[in-house]
Design an enzyme around this catalytic site. Structure first.
Site, PDB file in Angstrom:
ATOM      1  N   ARG A 185      11.453  -1.349  11.084  1.00 49.13           N
ATOM      2  CA  ARG A 185      10.358  -1.015  12.003  1.00 49.13           C
ATOM      3  C   ARG A 185      10.260  -2.065  13.106  1.00 49.13           C
ATOM      4  O   ARG A 185      10.469  -3.253  12.853  1.00 49.13           O
ATOM      5  CB  ARG A 185       9.032  -0.958  11.230  1.00 49.13           C
ATOM      6  CG  ARG A 185       8.795   0.361  10.553  1.00 49.13           C
ATOM      7  CD  ARG A 185       7.623   0.413   9.615  1.00 49.13           C
ATOM      8  NE  ARG A 185       6.402  -0.254  10.033  1.00 49.13           N
ATOM      9  CZ  ARG A 185       5.270  -0.239   9.334  1.00 49.13           C
ATOM     10  NH1 ARG A 185       5.202   0.439   8.189  1.00 49.13           N
ATOM     11  NH2 ARG A 185       4.211  -0.880   9.758  1.00 49.13           N
TER      12      ARG A 185
ATOM     13  N   ARG B 134      -9.666   0.509   8.635  1.00 49.91           N
ATOM     14  CA  ARG B 134      -9.117  -0.808   8.940  1.00 49.91           C
ATOM     15  C   ARG B 134     -10.091  -1.663   9.731  1.00 49.91           C
ATOM     16  O   ARG B 134      -9.767  -2.797  10.085  1.00 49.91           O
ATOM     17  CB  ARG B 134      -7.877  -0.616   9.797  1.00 49.91           C
ATOM     18  CG  ARG B 134      -6.587  -0.953   9.116  1.00 49.91           C
ATOM     19  CD  ARG B 134      -5.536  -0.660  10.151  1.00 49.91           C
ATOM     20  NE  ARG B 134      -4.312  -1.318   9.908  1.00 49.91           N
ATOM     21  CZ  ARG B 134      -3.301  -0.768   9.263  1.00 49.91           C
ATOM     22  NH1 ARG B 134      -3.403   0.415   8.744  1.00 49.91           N
ATOM     23  NH2 ARG B 134      -2.182  -1.429   9.146  1.00 49.91           N
TER      24      ARG B 134
ATOM     25  N   LYS C 213       0.837  -1.211   0.000  1.00 50.49           N
ATOM     26  CA  LYS C 213       0.000   0.000   0.000  1.00 50.49           C
ATOM     27  C   LYS C 213       0.875   1.266   0.000  1.00 50.49           C
ATOM     28  O   LYS C 213       0.657   2.167  -0.797  1.00 50.49           O
ATOM     29  CB  LYS C 213      -0.916   0.023   1.238  1.00 50.49           C
ATOM     30  CG  LYS C 213      -1.815  -1.209   1.349  1.00 50.49           C
ATOM     31  CD  LYS C 213      -2.712  -1.150   2.558  1.00 50.49           C
ATOM     32  CE  LYS C 213      -2.003  -1.191   3.900  1.00 50.49           C
ATOM     33  NZ  LYS C 213      -1.263  -2.464   4.166  1.00 50.49           N
TER      34      LYS C 213
ATOM     35  N   ARG D 194       0.105  -9.046  13.376  1.00 50.24           N
ATOM     36  CA  ARG D 194      -0.523  -8.117  12.421  1.00 50.24           C
ATOM     37  C   ARG D 194      -1.325  -8.883  11.372  1.00 50.24           C
ATOM     38  O   ARG D 194      -2.391  -8.428  10.962  1.00 50.24           O
ATOM     39  CB  ARG D 194       0.547  -7.264  11.740  1.00 50.24           C
ATOM     40  CG  ARG D 194       1.110  -6.214  12.669  1.00 50.24           C
ATOM     41  CD  ARG D 194       2.444  -5.698  12.193  1.00 50.24           C
ATOM     42  NE  ARG D 194       2.365  -4.912  10.992  1.00 50.24           N
ATOM     43  CZ  ARG D 194       3.376  -4.731  10.159  1.00 50.24           C
ATOM     44  NH1 ARG D 194       4.547  -5.299  10.391  1.00 50.24           N
ATOM     45  NH2 ARG D 194       3.231  -3.988   9.090  1.00 50.24           N
TER      46      ARG D 194
HETATM   47  P1  AP5 Z   1       4.887  -1.621   1.801  1.00 50.72           P
HETATM   48  O1  AP5 Z   1       4.511  -0.762   0.649  1.00 50.72           O
HETATM   49  O2  AP5 Z   1       5.637  -0.980   2.915  1.00 50.72           O
HETATM   50  O3  AP5 Z   1       3.579  -2.393   2.350  1.00 50.72           O
HETATM   51  P2  AP5 Z   1       2.317  -1.845   3.146  1.00 50.72           P
HETATM   52  O4  AP5 Z   1       1.127  -2.527   2.589  1.00 50.72           O
HETATM   53  O5  AP5 Z   1       2.309  -0.343   3.157  1.00 50.72           O
HETATM   54  O6  AP5 Z   1       2.652  -2.454   4.567  1.00 50.72           O
HETATM   55  P3  AP5 Z   1       2.617  -1.842   6.020  1.00 50.72           P
HETATM   56  O7  AP5 Z   1       3.333  -2.846   6.887  1.00 50.72           O
HETATM   57  O8  AP5 Z   1       3.166  -0.438   6.083  1.00 50.72           O
HETATM   58  O9  AP5 Z   1       1.130  -1.834   6.295  1.00 50.72           O
HETATM   59  P4  AP5 Z   1       0.476  -1.920   7.627  1.00 50.72           P
HETATM   60  O10 AP5 Z   1      -0.917  -1.753   7.157  1.00 50.72           O
HETATM   61  O11 AP5 Z   1       0.732  -3.087   8.472  1.00 50.72           O
HETATM   62  O12 AP5 Z   1       1.191  -0.760   8.474  1.00 50.72           O
HETATM   63  P5  AP5 Z   1       0.810   0.764   8.760  1.00 50.72           P
HETATM   64  O13 AP5 Z   1       2.055   1.542   8.691  1.00 50.72           O
HETATM   65  O14 AP5 Z   1      -0.376   1.192   7.977  1.00 50.72           O
HETATM   66  O15 AP5 Z   1       5.712  -2.863   1.232  1.00 50.72           O
HETATM   67  C1  AP5 Z   1       6.238  -3.859   2.087  1.00 50.72           C
HETATM   68  C2  AP5 Z   1       7.546  -4.418   1.501  1.00 50.72           C
HETATM   69  O16 AP5 Z   1       7.232  -5.096   0.288  1.00 50.72           O
HETATM   70  C3  AP5 Z   1       8.574  -3.352   1.165  1.00 50.72           C
HETATM   71  O17 AP5 Z   1       9.840  -3.820   1.509  1.00 50.72           O
HETATM   72  C4  AP5 Z   1       8.455  -3.175  -0.353  1.00 50.72           C
HETATM   73  O18 AP5 Z   1       9.682  -2.839  -0.911  1.00 50.72           O
HETATM   74  C5  AP5 Z   1       7.976  -4.549  -0.802  1.00 50.72           C
HETATM   75  N1  AP5 Z   1       7.044  -4.492  -1.955  1.00 50.72           N
HETATM   76  C6  AP5 Z   1       5.980  -3.661  -2.109  1.00 50.72           C
HETATM   77  N2  AP5 Z   1       5.337  -3.918  -3.270  1.00 50.72           N
HETATM   78  C7  AP5 Z   1       6.007  -4.945  -3.863  1.00 50.72           C
HETATM   79  C8  AP5 Z   1       5.815  -5.674  -5.074  1.00 50.72           C
HETATM   80  N3  AP5 Z   1       4.798  -5.391  -5.922  1.00 50.72           N
HETATM   81  N4  AP5 Z   1       6.686  -6.657  -5.360  1.00 50.72           N
HETATM   82  C9  AP5 Z   1       7.702  -6.961  -4.512  1.00 50.72           C
HETATM   83  N5  AP5 Z   1       7.937  -6.310  -3.351  1.00 50.72           N
HETATM   84  C10 AP5 Z   1       7.102  -5.306  -3.024  1.00 50.72           C
HETATM   85  O19 AP5 Z   1       0.299   0.635  10.286  1.00 50.72           O
HETATM   86  C11 AP5 Z   1       1.205   0.359  11.337  1.00 50.72           C
HETATM   87  C12 AP5 Z   1       0.451   0.285  12.651  1.00 50.72           C
HETATM   88  O20 AP5 Z   1      -0.203   1.534  12.936  1.00 50.72           O
HETATM   89  C13 AP5 Z   1      -0.706  -0.750  12.706  1.00 50.72           C
HETATM   90  O21 AP5 Z   1      -0.237  -2.048  13.010  1.00 50.72           O
HETATM   91  C14 AP5 Z   1      -1.570  -0.146  13.826  1.00 50.72           C
HETATM   92  O22 AP5 Z   1      -1.029  -0.388  15.088  1.00 50.72           O
HETATM   93  C15 AP5 Z   1      -1.481   1.340  13.542  1.00 50.72           C
HETATM   94  N6  AP5 Z   1      -2.534   1.795  12.625  1.00 50.72           N
HETATM   95  C16 AP5 Z   1      -2.359   2.339  11.392  1.00 50.72           C
HETATM   96  N7  AP5 Z   1      -3.539   2.642  10.820  1.00 50.72           N
HETATM   97  C17 AP5 Z   1      -4.490   2.265  11.715  1.00 50.72           C
HETATM   98  C18 AP5 Z   1      -5.903   2.302  11.693  1.00 50.72           C
HETATM   99  N8  AP5 Z   1      -6.585   2.768  10.635  1.00 50.72           N
HETATM  100  N9  AP5 Z   1      -6.585   1.802  12.760  1.00 50.72           N
HETATM  101  C19 AP5 Z   1      -5.919   1.327  13.845  1.00 50.72           C
HETATM  102  N10 AP5 Z   1      -4.571   1.259  13.927  1.00 50.72           N
HETATM  103  C20 AP5 Z   1      -3.857   1.729  12.866  1.00 50.72           C
END
Ligand code: AP5
Length: 227
Positions: free
Chosen positions: A171, A99, A24, A182
């Site tokens: 992270r 979410r 994402k 997660r």
């Molecule tokens: P990346 O693009 O970083 O993936 P992502 O989907 O953004 O993953 P996140 O781990 O950031 O999502 P998340 O939803 O768990 O965390 P968030 O920060 O929102 O890609 C991942 C890896 O894959 C990278 O190394 C990249 O290079 C590689 N990659 C990407 N695309 C690729 C492809 N096509 N091919 C190959 N490789 C690829 O949330 C963190 C925390 O915040 C949550 O756990 C929670 O505690 C809190 N939080 C955030 N939002 C909320 C909410 N709405 N409600 C409650 N708690 C929340």
């Protein structure tokens, strides 16, 4: 990028849905650069609050490090403020919000109040084994939020962000125990949004295992039509 491409996406309001590691953040950054949409990532906003040791950061840090969701009321209030602060006509990508079903219902109400239509919900589909591989090898820039991978998306200089020169970090929630948590939390609390948006005829699912530029092309195709 052609004029037609950028005009087509200007002003759109898009939700990116998908499991942790589905890509994402990577896609949002790509689409922001290509289309000039605002990238609103709840994860990035919360991590900045933690770094600043704000009240919100102190309240949410533990949830994030354990890989649990932050309580809905905190997130909904934070996002309402953020969306209200945007200028009229601003297009944006919501990354990591909503979410839960409660957050999706709150978003519907918020968008109705500020008169923003939701154009599409893009669901990136990636199998668990690939999610684990991606999250375990991910490195991020704490300064500009750029995302890398130790095997498949390496920076030009080891451990240094190509974009701003800061030292990359892993992270805390990319440790094995938090990753497992997660993925479970995603299945229990976020996956029901697939049906939620399907019922509202907003959902488009894209194979997230194809390369980063190919996923971006697919997103463009479903939003704007054509190749
Ligand atoms: P990346 O693009 O970083 O993936 P992502 O989907 O953004 O993953 P996140 O781990 O950031 O999502 P998340 O939803 O768990 O965390 P968030 O920060 O929102 O890609 C991942 C890896 O894959 C990278 O190394 C990249 O290079 C590689 N990659 C990407 N695309 C690729 C492809 N096509 N091919 C190959 N490789 C690829 O949330 C963190 C925390 O915040 C949550 O756990 C929670 O505690 C809190 N939080 C955030 N939002 C909320 C909410 N709405 N409600 C409650 N708690 C929340």
């Amino acid at each position: 990028m052609t004029e037609q491409r950028s005009a087509c996406a200007a002003g759109m309001h898009i939700v990116l849905l998908g499991a942790p590691g589905a890509g994402k953040g990577t896609q949002a950054a790509y689409l922001k650069a290509e289309w000039g949409l605002e990238h609103i990532s709840t994860g990035d906003i919360l991590r900045a609050e933690v770094r600043a040791a704000s009240d919100l950061g102190q309240e949410t840090q533990g949830y994030m490090e354990r890989g649990e969701l932050v309580p809905d009321d905190l997130i909904i209030r934070m996002m309402e403020d953020r969306l209200r602060s945007l200028g009229a006509g601003t297009g944006y990508i919501l990354d990591g919000f909503p979410r839960t079903v409660a957050q999706a219902e709150a978003l519907d109400a918020m968008l109705a109040r500020i008169d923003h239509p939701l154009h599409a919900v893009i669901n990136l589909e990636v199998p668990d084994a690939e999610l684990i591989r991606r999250l375990s090898g991910r490195r991020v820039c704490p300064q500009c939020n750029a995302v890398y991978h130790v095997d498949t998306m390496r920076p030009k200089q080891d451990g240094i962000c190509d974009r701003c020169g800061a030292a990359l970090i892993q992270r805390k929630d990319d440790q094995p125990e938090a990753i497992a948590n997660r993925l479970e939390v995603y299945k229990a609390q976020t996956q029901p949004l697939i049906a939620y948006y399907q019922q509202r005829d907003k959902l488009v699912t894209i194979d997230g295992t194809i390369g980063v530029p190919q996923v971006a092309v697919e997103i463009h195709r479903v939003l704007c039509g054509g190749a």
